[in-house]
Design an enzyme around this catalytic site. Structure first.
Site, PDB file in Angstrom:
ATOM      1  N   PRO A  73     -20.075   3.996  -4.293  1.00 38.24           N
ATOM      2  CA  PRO A  73     -20.430   5.265  -4.845  1.00 38.24           C
ATOM      3  C   PRO A  73     -19.212   6.119  -5.697  1.00 38.24           C
ATOM      4  CG  PRO A  73     -19.781   5.239  -2.391  1.00 38.24           C
ATOM      5  CD  PRO A  73     -19.685   3.987  -2.758  1.00 38.24           C
ATOM      6  N   CYS A  74     -19.041   5.609  -6.724  1.00 39.74           N
ATOM      7  CA  CYS A  74     -17.996   6.130  -7.506  1.00 39.74           C
ATOM      8  C   CYS A  74     -18.083   7.380  -8.102  1.00 39.74           C
ATOM      9  CB  CYS A  74     -17.602   5.112  -8.913  1.00 39.74           C
ATOM     10  SG  CYS A  74     -19.456   4.552  -9.639  1.00 39.74           S
TER      11      CYS A  74
END
Length: 166
Positions: free
Chosen positions: A132-133
């Site tokens: 989850p950047c």
């Protein structure tokens, strides 16, 4: 499954943020890309559509978009340097619906002065959403760059906040 190592398995999935491309090697997910993402690979002769081997990823992504899944449980094999791998692992530790600044992430990977390098590694994450950047923000709380586009980043963060605690 014994396949030649140069074969790329892929599947596509329609989602609320557009069509997604999932890639794998038969053992793990190697990529998740959005339409018009600059780093999205182009299919080659060695690409084989294989929805069956990527069905678990497809199912988990659908559950995520339906608000029924907060943490992915998939084998991942994104190609990157040891530092990038370290950053990507740290990204997976940011809780669903929460954000962290680049500076906070740099401190967690052991180098408080490396926020710029952390940002570059974040931008090269080949497995968006699952790694989850989108949960990383600027020091002032702004939604800084996102390979999938700022509108998608806004949508993903709002989606997660709306489904926290479920």
């Amino acid at each position: 499954m014994n396949r030649p190592t140069n074969i790329v398995l892929y599947s596509e999935l329609d989602s609320p943020i557009g069509r997604l491309l999932i890639t794998g090697d038969g053992e793990a997910i190697t990529g998740l890309y959005m339409d018009q993402q600059a780093t999205r690979p182009v299919a080659g002769d060695n690409w084989v559509r294989d929805d069956q081997h990527l069905d678990n990823a497809r199912s988990q992504l659908l559950a995520y978009f339906e608000g029924q899944l907060q943490q992915f449980d998939l084998p991942l094999a994104g190609a990157g340097t040891p530092f990038q791998q370290q950053v990507w692992q740290a990204l997976r530790e940011i809780p669903f619906g929460h954000t962290e600044t680049y500076g906070e992430l740099a401190r967690r990977v052991g180098n408080a002065k490396a926020s710029r390098a952390v940002g570059l590694a974040n931008g090269r994450n080949p497995i968006g959403i699952i790694v989850p950047c989108h949960r990383v923000i600027g020091a002032n709380g702004s939604l800084t760059g996102y390979a999938g586009g700022i509108e998608r980043k806004k949508w993903l963060l709002a989606h997660e906040r709306a489904h926290m605690g479920q």
